[in-house]
Design a protein around this motif. Structure first.
Motif, PDB file in Angstrom:
ATOM      1  N   GLN A  39       3.112   8.795   3.419  1.00 30.41           N
ATOM      2  CA  GLN A  39       3.542   8.949   2.026  1.00 30.41           C
ATOM      3  C   GLN A  39       4.812   8.145   1.759  1.00 30.41           C
ATOM      4  O   GLN A  39       4.951   7.516   0.710  1.00 30.41           O
ATOM      5  CB  GLN A  39       3.784  10.422   1.704  1.00 30.41           C
ATOM      6  N   GLN A  40       5.728   8.165   2.703  1.00 33.31           N
ATOM      7  CA  GLN A  40       6.982   7.418   2.528  1.00 33.31           C
ATOM      8  C   GLN A  40       6.717   5.915   2.495  1.00 33.31           C
ATOM      9  O   GLN A  40       7.347   5.190   1.721  1.00 33.31           O
ATOM     10  CB  GLN A  40       7.975   7.763   3.640  1.00 33.31           C
ATOM     11  N   LEU A  41       5.800   5.440   3.320  1.00 35.23           N
ATOM     12  CA  LEU A  41       5.451   4.018   3.291  1.00 35.23           C
ATOM     13  C   LEU A  41       4.890   3.623   1.925  1.00 35.23           C
ATOM     14  O   LEU A  41       5.233   2.562   1.388  1.00 35.23           O
ATOM     15  CB  LEU A  41       4.443   3.699   4.400  1.00 35.23           C
ATOM     16  N   ARG A  42       4.056   4.470   1.361  1.00 32.61           N
ATOM     17  CA  ARG A  42       3.503   4.182   0.021  1.00 32.61           C
ATOM     18  C   ARG A  42       4.599   4.184  -1.044  1.00 32.61           C
ATOM     19  O   ARG A  42       4.618   3.324  -1.929  1.00 32.61           O
ATOM     20  CB  ARG A  42       2.432   5.201  -0.337  1.00 32.61           C
ATOM     21  N   ARG A  43       5.503   5.162  -0.961  1.00 34.31           N
ATOM     22  CA  ARG A  43       6.607   5.205  -1.927  1.00 34.31           C
ATOM     23  C   ARG A  43       7.485   3.966  -1.795  1.00 34.31           C
ATOM     24  O   ARG A  43       7.924   3.399  -2.800  1.00 34.31           O
ATOM     25  CB  ARG A  43       7.443   6.471  -1.744  1.00 34.31           C
ATOM     26  N   THR A  44       7.723   3.537  -0.572  1.00 31.01           N
ATOM     27  CA  THR A  44       8.532   2.344  -0.354  1.00 31.01           C
ATOM     28  C   THR A  44       7.849   1.119  -0.937  1.00 31.01           C
ATOM     29  O   THR A  44       8.495   0.287  -1.587  1.00 31.01           O
ATOM     30  CB  THR A  44       8.804   2.142   1.153  1.00 31.01           C
ATOM     31  N   ALA A  45       6.551   1.004  -0.713  1.00 30.88           N
ATOM     32  CA  ALA A  45       5.802  -0.132  -1.278  1.00 30.88           C
ATOM     33  C   ALA A  45       5.915  -0.138  -2.802  1.00 30.88           C
ATOM     34  O   ALA A  45       6.117  -1.205  -3.413  1.00 30.88           O
ATOM     35  CB  ALA A  45       4.340  -0.075  -0.845  1.00 30.88           C
ATOM     36  N   LEU A  46       5.807   1.019  -3.435  1.00 29.21           N
ATOM     37  CA  LEU A  46       5.933   1.099  -4.894  1.00 29.21           C
ATOM     38  C   LEU A  46       7.347   0.750  -5.352  1.00 29.21           C
ATOM     39  O   LEU A  46       7.528   0.123  -6.397  1.00 29.21           O
ATOM     40  CB  LEU A  46       5.554   2.493  -5.388  1.00 29.21           C
ATOM     41  N   LEU A  65       6.246 -11.606   0.718  1.00 34.93           N
ATOM     42  CA  LEU A  65       5.238 -11.529  -0.339  1.00 34.93           C
ATOM     43  C   LEU A  65       4.087 -10.593   0.025  1.00 34.93           C
ATOM     44  O   LEU A  65       3.349 -10.145  -0.842  1.00 34.93           O
ATOM     45  CB  LEU A  65       4.708 -12.926  -0.662  1.00 34.93           C
ATOM     46  N   GLU A  66       3.939 -10.310   1.304  1.00 34.14           N
ATOM     47  CA  GLU A  66       2.859  -9.429   1.774  1.00 34.14           C
ATOM     48  C   GLU A  66       3.340  -8.038   2.159  1.00 34.14           C
ATOM     49  O   GLU A  66       2.549  -7.205   2.584  1.00 34.14           O
ATOM     50  CB  GLU A  66       2.181 -10.062   2.996  1.00 34.14           C
ATOM     51  N   CYS A  67       4.631  -7.768   2.004  1.00 35.94           N
ATOM     52  CA  CYS A  67       5.161  -6.514   2.546  1.00 35.94           C
ATOM     53  C   CYS A  67       4.593  -5.279   1.845  1.00 35.94           C
ATOM     54  O   CYS A  67       4.330  -4.269   2.501  1.00 35.94           O
ATOM     55  CB  CYS A  67       6.680  -6.512   2.554  1.00 35.94           C
ATOM     56  N   CYS A  68       4.366  -5.325   0.555  1.00 39.95           N
ATOM     57  CA  CYS A  68       3.806  -4.158  -0.143  1.00 39.95           C
ATOM     58  C   CYS A  68       2.382  -3.877   0.336  1.00 39.95           C
ATOM     59  O   CYS A  68       2.026  -2.728   0.603  1.00 39.95           O
ATOM     60  CB  CYS A  68       3.829  -4.374  -1.648  1.00 39.95           C
ATOM     61  N   THR A  69       1.607  -4.931   0.451  1.00 36.48           N
ATOM     62  CA  THR A  69       0.235  -4.785   0.941  1.00 36.48           C
ATOM     63  C   THR A  69       0.229  -4.277   2.377  1.00 36.48           C
ATOM     64  O   THR A  69      -0.573  -3.409   2.739  1.00 36.48           O
ATOM     65  CB  THR A  69      -0.496  -6.137   0.846  1.00 36.48           C
ATOM     66  N   THR A  70       1.134  -4.802   3.184  1.00 31.51           N
ATOM     67  CA  THR A  70       1.222  -4.400   4.582  1.00 31.51           C
ATOM     68  C   THR A  70       1.619  -2.931   4.718  1.00 31.51           C
ATOM     69  O   THR A  70       1.037  -2.196   5.526  1.00 31.51           O
ATOM     70  CB  THR A  70       2.216  -5.299   5.338  1.00 31.51           C
ATOM     71  N   LEU A  71       2.595  -2.501   3.938  1.00 32.73           N
ATOM     72  CA  LEU A  71       3.024  -1.099   4.005  1.00 32.73           C
ATOM     73  C   LEU A  71       1.910  -0.155   3.580  1.00 32.73           C
ATOM     74  O   LEU A  71       1.696   0.889   4.198  1.00 32.73           O
ATOM     75  CB  LEU A  71       4.261  -0.879   3.137  1.00 32.73           C
ATOM     76  N   THR A  72       1.193  -0.519   2.531  1.00 28.48           N
ATOM     77  CA  THR A  72       0.085   0.312   2.059  1.00 28.48           C
ATOM     78  C   THR A  72      -1.034   0.366   3.100  1.00 28.48           C
ATOM     79  O   THR A  72      -1.596   1.430   3.369  1.00 28.48           O
ATOM     80  CB  THR A  72      -0.443  -0.221   0.719  1.00 28.48           C
ATOM     81  N   ALA A  73      -1.336  -0.778   3.705  1.00 27.74           N
ATOM     82  CA  ALA A  73      -2.370  -0.815   4.742  1.00 27.74           C
ATOM     83  C   ALA A  73      -1.952   0.011   5.958  1.00 27.74           C
ATOM     84  O   ALA A  73      -2.779   0.700   6.562  1.00 27.74           O
ATOM     85  CB  ALA A  73      -2.660  -2.255   5.144  1.00 27.74           C
ATOM     86  N   LEU A  74      -0.681  -0.052   6.313  1.00 24.93           N
ATOM     87  CA  LEU A  74      -0.185   0.733   7.440  1.00 24.93           C
ATOM     88  C   LEU A  74      -0.299   2.230   7.140  1.00 24.93           C
ATOM     89  O   LEU A  74      -0.704   3.014   8.009  1.00 24.93           O
ATOM     90  CB  LEU A  74       1.256   0.352   7.761  1.00 24.93           C
ATOM     91  N   ALA A  75       0.026   2.627   5.925  1.00 25.08           N
ATOM     92  CA  ALA A  75      -0.105   4.042   5.540  1.00 25.08           C
ATOM     93  C   ALA A  75      -1.560   4.495   5.682  1.00 25.08           C
ATOM     94  O   ALA A  75      -1.837   5.580   6.204  1.00 25.08           O
ATOM     95  CB  ALA A  75       0.385   4.237   4.106  1.00 25.08           C
ATOM     96  N   GLU A  76      -2.487   3.665   5.230  1.00 30.99           N
ATOM     97  CA  GLU A  76      -3.908   4.009   5.347  1.00 30.99           C
ATOM     98  C   GLU A  76      -4.335   4.098   6.809  1.00 30.99           C
ATOM     99  O   GLU A  76      -5.103   4.984   7.186  1.00 30.99           O
ATOM    100  CB  GLU A  76      -4.754   2.983   4.612  1.00 30.99           C
ATOM    101  N   GLU A  77      -3.827   3.190   7.634  1.00 30.56           N
ATOM    102  CA  GLU A  77      -4.173   3.214   9.058  1.00 30.56           C
ATOM    103  C   GLU A  77      -3.658   4.480   9.723  1.00 30.56           C
ATOM    104  O   GLU A  77      -4.351   5.084  10.553  1.00 30.56           O
ATOM    105  CB  GLU A  77      -3.600   1.976   9.754  1.00 30.56           C
ATOM    106  N   LEU A  78      -2.459   4.892   9.361  1.00 23.37           N
ATOM    107  CA  LEU A  78      -1.919   6.132   9.922  1.00 23.37           C
ATOM    108  C   LEU A  78      -2.805   7.320   9.579  1.00 23.37           C
ATOM    109  O   LEU A  78      -3.103   8.155  10.426  1.00 23.37           O
ATOM    110  CB  LEU A  78      -0.505   6.383   9.400  1.00 23.37           C
ATOM    111  N   GLU A  79      -3.225   7.383   8.313  1.00 21.38           N
ATOM    112  CA  GLU A  79      -4.035   8.518   7.864  1.00 21.38           C
ATOM    113  C   GLU A  79      -5.461   8.463   8.397  1.00 21.38           C
ATOM    114  O   GLU A  79      -6.036   9.494   8.748  1.00 21.38           O
ATOM    115  CB  GLU A  79      -4.053   8.565   6.339  1.00 21.38           C
ATOM    116  N   GLN A  80      -6.035   7.272   8.465  1.00 21.83           N
ATOM    117  CA  GLN A  80      -7.444   7.150   8.842  1.00 21.83           C
ATOM    118  C   GLN A  80      -7.664   7.021  10.349  1.00 21.83           C
ATOM    119  O   GLN A  80      -8.748   7.341  10.830  1.00 21.83           O
ATOM    120  CB  GLN A  80      -8.068   5.963   8.123  1.00 21.83           C
ATOM    121  N   ASP A  81      -6.667   6.539  11.073  1.00 16.08           N
ATOM    122  CA  ASP A  81      -6.841   6.319  12.510  1.00 16.08           C
ATOM    123  C   ASP A  81      -5.971   7.236  13.370  1.00 16.08           C
ATOM    124  O   ASP A  81      -6.468   7.896  14.275  1.00 16.08           O
ATOM    125  CB  ASP A  81      -6.532   4.862  12.876  1.00 16.08           C
ATOM    126  N   ASP A  82      -4.665   7.260  13.078  1.00 12.32           N
ATOM    127  CA  ASP A  82      -3.745   7.989  13.951  1.00 12.32           C
ATOM    128  C   ASP A  82      -3.928   9.501  13.875  1.00 12.32           C
ATOM    129  O   ASP A  82      -4.004  10.174  14.905  1.00 12.32           O
ATOM    130  CB  ASP A  82      -2.297   7.621  13.633  1.00 12.32           C
TER     131      ASP A  82
END
Length: 92
Positions: A39-46, A65-82
């Protein structure tokens, strides 16, 4: 007049260290913490998205230029994989 009663101390009896109950308690806490991190990664991206949009160097291959996309993808990976990976190792 009666004196004030001493404060009551309620102590939750924690499971024995190393027991399945202790492991499950820690697993649950880890999953909650990982969810909070996502959740914090998503808030940071926003939060930083408007800053990235203001940059004038959008034609260059910069990581910023890719940091927002990267943070959002990392948040999804944490939720879906970790989180599922931790839950799969649960003794229950």
């Amino acid at each position: 007049m009666l004196p004030c009663a001493p404060p009551r101390f309620y102590s939750a009896v924690l499971p024995l260290c190393g027991s399945a109950e202790d492991w499950q308690r820690q697993c649950d806490a880890d999953c909650r913490d990982i969810g909070a991190i996502a959740q914090q990664l998503r808030r940071t991206a926003l939060t930083i998205h408007p800053l990235v949009q203001r940059l004038s160097c959008k034609n260059q291959p910069l990581a910023v230029l890719e940091c927002c996309t990267t943070l959002t993808a990392l948040a999804e990976e944490l939720e879906q994989d970790d989180i599922p990976a931790i839950q799969d190792k649960s003794p229950y």
